[in-house]
Motif scaffolding. Sequence first.
Motif, short mmCIF file in Angstrom:
data_model
loop_
_atom_site.label_atom_id
_atom_site.label_comp_id
_atom_site.label_asym_id
_atom_site.label_seq_id
_atom_site.Cartn_x
_atom_site.Cartn_y
_atom_site.Cartn_z
N THR A 101 -1.55 20.24 38.56
CA THR A 101 -2.94 18.81 38.72
C THR A 101 -2.34 17.94 37.16
N PRO A 102 -3.20 16.84 37.15
CA PRO A 102 -2.44 16.05 35.92
C PRO A 102 -2.77 16.32 34.54
N GLU A 103 -3.49 17.91 34.30
CA GLU A 103 -3.98 18.46 33.02
C GLU A 103 -2.52 19.53 33.04
N PHE A 104 -2.16 19.85 33.71
CA PHE A 104 -1.18 20.60 33.80
C PHE A 104 -0.03 20.66 33.77
N ALA A 106 0.23 17.65 32.26
CA ALA A 106 0.17 16.95 30.17
C ALA A 106 0.16 18.38 29.37
N GLN A 107 -0.59 19.67 29.96
CA GLN A 107 0.12 20.26 29.29
C GLN A 107 1.23 20.73 29.01
N GLU A 108 2.35 21.10 29.63
CA GLU A 108 3.76 21.14 30.00
C GLU A 108 4.41 20.09 29.06
N ASP A 109 4.24 18.70 28.62
CA ASP A 109 4.64 17.51 27.16
C ASP A 109 4.12 17.87 26.44
#
Length: 203
Positions: A101-104, A106-109
């Motif tokens: 997901t976009p949240e996942f 973003a968490q990677e970044d």
Amino acid sequence: MEINKYDDKNPEDFLRKIKEQVEEWHEYWNRNITLYNKFMRYVYFTALNDDTVNKLDVLNKPAIQANILEAINSKAVSDFKKHEPNISVRAADGISTDLLTPEFLAQEDVIESHLKEIIFNAQNDSLEYNIFCDILGGGYSAAKVFTDYVNEMSFEQVIKFDRVFDPTLMVFDPLARASHKGDGGYCGEIFPMTVEEFETHFG
């Protein structure tokens, strides 16, 4: 030093076990420690030992050296800086696409940026340069990941990544086979100090 929980009821047994592990490692790794110091001296300081210098003094001849190994190593370090490896954080292989997901992402970044910030701070003290010089000159090096307070007045801790003071003062389980030594049962770093320094820190 020891992975197992400290047993405050038997501190003498715990200390004896640590001593045995340190002695076991040094018996296993002693030849490499000797070669490391010999090669580092030969590559970065002088190719002449004390006996050779004394003989030249007796013969009244100058001790002339032409060190070419350090220049070769310096060029290799310079080339390494041009192709400096970087960190990339990504999802594990085989992870379901439903979780990407976009949240996942973003968490990677955020995780990747956090790791780069830790290593960037370590680079300020010539971390990569010192480690690479150790490897080219002595054959091996060591780094550590640890936590420390932001400053002497703070209770906030940060993660740090740095080269050890002296790679020959590291202790690892001789049964460890991975290059990072993470598959061993224990590891540690020896900190030489005088009796006065020890009493000041630990009473």
